[in-house]
Design a protein around this motif. Structure first.
Motif, mmCIF file in Angstrom:
data_model
loop_
_atom_site.group_PDB
_atom_site.id
_atom_site.type_symbol
_atom_site.label_atom_id
_atom_site.label_comp_id
_atom_site.label_asym_id
_atom_site.label_seq_id
_atom_site.Cartn_x
_atom_site.Cartn_y
_atom_site.Cartn_z
ATOM 1 N N ILE A 5 -8.480 4.132 -25.649
ATOM 2 C CA ILE A 5 -8.843 3.971 -24.242
ATOM 3 C C ILE A 5 -10.346 4.175 -24.082
ATOM 4 C CG2 ILE A 5 -8.456 4.786 -21.886
ATOM 5 C CD1 ILE A 5 -5.707 5.777 -22.793
ATOM 6 N N ILE A 6 -11.008 3.190 -23.504
ATOM 7 C CA ILE A 6 -12.449 3.242 -23.280
ATOM 8 C C ILE A 6 -12.684 3.543 -21.797
ATOM 9 C CG2 ILE A 6 -14.622 1.973 -23.402
ATOM 10 C CD1 ILE A 6 -13.281 0.161 -25.514
ATOM 11 N N THR A 7 -13.473 4.582 -21.523
ATOM 12 C CA THR A 7 -13.622 5.046 -20.149
ATOM 13 C C THR A 7 -14.984 5.701 -19.942
ATOM 14 O OG1 THR A 7 -12.782 6.655 -18.528
ATOM 15 C CG2 THR A 7 -12.446 7.173 -20.831
ATOM 16 N N VAL A 8 -15.420 5.753 -18.688
ATOM 17 C CA VAL A 8 -16.629 6.514 -18.351
ATOM 18 C C VAL A 8 -16.261 7.907 -17.850
ATOM 19 C CG1 VAL A 8 -18.029 4.490 -17.845
ATOM 20 C CG2 VAL A 8 -16.714 5.558 -15.997
ATOM 21 N N ALA A 70 -18.567 -0.891 -27.848
ATOM 22 C CA ALA A 70 -17.366 -0.075 -28.037
ATOM 23 C C ALA A 70 -16.224 -0.888 -28.625
ATOM 24 C CB ALA A 70 -16.945 0.535 -26.702
ATOM 25 N N ILE A 71 -15.965 -2.040 -28.057
ATOM 26 C CA ILE A 71 -14.867 -2.880 -28.542
ATOM 27 C C ILE A 71 -15.151 -3.377 -29.954
ATOM 28 C CG2 ILE A 71 -13.661 -5.075 -28.188
ATOM 29 C CD1 ILE A 71 -13.888 -4.599 -25.179
ATOM 30 N N ASN A 106 -1.480 -1.726 -32.335
ATOM 31 C CA ASN A 106 -2.767 -1.238 -31.834
ATOM 32 C C ASN A 106 -3.127 -1.902 -30.505
ATOM 33 O OD1 ASN A 106 -3.427 0.289 -34.325
ATOM 34 N ND2 ASN A 106 -3.596 -1.742 -35.239
ATOM 35 N N ILE A 107 -3.576 -1.088 -29.556
ATOM 36 C CA ILE A 107 -3.964 -1.585 -28.237
ATOM 37 C C ILE A 107 -5.267 -0.915 -27.820
ATOM 38 C CG2 ILE A 107 -3.333 -1.696 -25.780
ATOM 39 C CD1 ILE A 107 -0.410 -1.469 -26.616
ATOM 40 N N ILE A 108 -6.148 -1.680 -27.204
ATOM 41 C CA ILE A 108 -7.311 -1.128 -26.521
ATOM 42 C C ILE A 108 -7.085 -1.267 -25.023
ATOM 43 C CG2 ILE A 108 -9.762 -1.440 -25.993
ATOM 44 C CD1 ILE A 108 -10.199 -2.393 -28.834
ATOM 45 N N ILE A 109 -7.374 -0.208 -24.272
ATOM 46 C CA ILE A 109 -7.354 -0.285 -22.810
ATOM 47 C C ILE A 109 -8.744 0.061 -22.304
ATOM 48 C CG2 ILE A 109 -6.324 0.521 -20.664
ATOM 49 C CD1 ILE A 109 -3.849 1.349 -22.214
#
Length: 225
Positions: A5-8, A70-71, A106-109
């Motif tokens: 999970i990519i987040t600020v 990031a991705i 695998n999953i990216i959110i």
């Protein structure tokens, strides 16, 4: 399964993703959930991830470079079944989607924030856009937590009784029937006799009728499918 999970706002996710079934699934080695702070992928000394939109519209927009960084860093380590962006105008999340994603590896959110993300990210990096309803939140962190919970609980072994998940609402386009527990009578309010009868065929018939009635009354749109 691995979920990145990519987040600020990583602090919004740390607690929800480390309790209850999600914690148990991670402790059992059934899933890995990794939270990535987008600011760690900036090249700006102030770790800025947003800027003003072209065209003069109000609000701020998440920049393309840190998200791409990031991705790209994650994709160098493994292949991903989906790269998901949480957006109010995305495809509405439902149980069928959760069922499908629970078998992914695998999953990216990517959690949306501010006014949104530079649209080029959606055009070139995202494989699926998901919404949880026709409303706007401050950011996509809560949405990411909800998607993660819905997926992980379906992984075999995550829940003690796997049949419990299969009988949830929406699994067969029906709402779940009413459920009761002890005591069988409270303040004169009684549990339906059929549930106490021990006659499984009649109990199953009652449950199906109740599920159909509740769906027809509360969510008739489900029956259209």
């Amino acid at each position: 399964m691995r979920i990145d999970i990519i987040t600020v706002l990583p602090e919004m996710l740390e607690q929800p993703l480390n309790c209850s079934i999600l914690k148990k699934a991670q402790d059992k080695g059934l899933t890995e959930i990794h939270i990535h702070n987008l600011r760690d992928y900036t090249t700006d000394k102030h770790k800025r991830v947003d800027d003003y939109p072209f065209g003069g519209e109000a609000g701020m927009v998440m920049q393309i470079e840190p998200i791409d960084n990031a991705i790209s860093a994650l994709k160098k380590e493994r292949d991903y079944d989906e790269i998901i962006y949480t957006s109010p105008d995305g495809e509405q999340f439902n149980q069928k989607m959760a069922n499908t994603m629970s078998s992914f590896e695998n999953i990216i959110i990517l959690c949306g924030h501010y006014k949104g993300i530079d649209y080029r990210i959606r055009e070139h990096l995202i494989t699926r856009e998901i919404s949880i309803g026709d409303f706007v939140l401050t950011g996509g962190e809560l949405v990411a937590a909800m998607i993660t919970d819905a997926i992980v609980r379906l992984i075999p072994g995550a829940i003690g009784d796997e049949q419990s998940a299969l009988s949830d609402s929406f699994q067969d386009n029906l709402l779940a029937p009413p459920v009761y527990t002890r005591p069988s009578e409270y303040k004169g309010w009684k549990v339906p006799d059929v549930l106490l009868s021990g006659h499984q065929a009649k109990i199953d018939e009652w449950k199906l009728k109740q599920a159909l009635e509740r769906t027809m009354r509360l969510r008739p749109d489900l029956l259209e499918d």
